[in-house]
Design a protein around this motif. Sequence first.
Motif, short mmCIF file in Angstrom:
data_model
loop_
_atom_site.label_atom_id
_atom_site.label_comp_id
_atom_site.label_asym_id
_atom_site.label_seq_id
_atom_site.Cartn_x
_atom_site.Cartn_y
_atom_site.Cartn_z
N PHE A 43 0.89 -1.27 0.00
CA PHE A 43 -0.01 0.08 0.05
C PHE A 43 0.78 1.34 0.25
O PHE A 43 0.18 2.45 -0.16
CB PHE A 43 -0.79 0.04 1.25
N LEU A 46 0.38 3.99 -2.67
CA LEU A 46 -0.96 4.23 -3.38
C LEU A 46 -1.60 5.53 -2.78
O LEU A 46 -1.42 5.76 -1.59
CB LEU A 46 -1.67 3.10 -3.04
N SER A 51 -5.86 2.74 -2.53
CA SER A 51 -5.70 1.74 -1.47
C SER A 51 -7.09 1.21 -0.90
O SER A 51 -7.09 0.17 -0.57
CB SER A 51 -4.81 2.54 -0.18
N TRP A 54 -8.22 -1.84 -3.56
CA TRP A 54 -7.24 -2.59 -3.71
C TRP A 54 -7.84 -3.95 -4.10
O TRP A 54 -7.03 -4.73 -5.02
CB TRP A 54 -6.44 -3.02 -2.20
N ARG A 60 -2.84 -7.73 -6.53
CA ARG A 60 -2.91 -6.93 -5.54
C ARG A 60 -3.89 -7.65 -4.49
O ARG A 60 -3.24 -7.93 -3.30
CB ARG A 60 -3.11 -5.56 -5.50
N VAL A 64 -2.39 -9.23 -0.77
CA VAL A 64 -3.07 -8.48 0.33
C VAL A 64 -3.38 -9.71 1.02
O VAL A 64 -3.12 -9.61 2.46
CB VAL A 64 -4.06 -7.37 -0.03
#
Length: 106
Positions: A43, A46, A51, A54, A60, A64
Amino acid sequence: MTLDDLTQRLRDFAAARDWEPFHTPKNLTMALSGEVGELIALFQWLTPEESAAWRTDPAREFNVEDEIADVTLYLLRLADVLGIDLIAAANAKVDRNEKRFPPLPR
């Protein structure tokens, strides 16, 4: 699956690999910190809007979720090694925060 079930699964995983000697509070805390750093990196640059979105990037989203899992597993393992009931500790912290930060008047 409950947190207790997952804790036992992690114990069994570590035992099957003879990793218990390495799962010291120091080592687990360092590993946890490293995984939090990897999550932060996803993050880091971003914008707030990027963010918040996401999940719109499949790579991503996968990364994450993977890093959140790593953080969760290391935190759970650390709590187990330290003999801390994670749910009880978290509830006690929320109780203290409710006193420190009363709700806004409506």
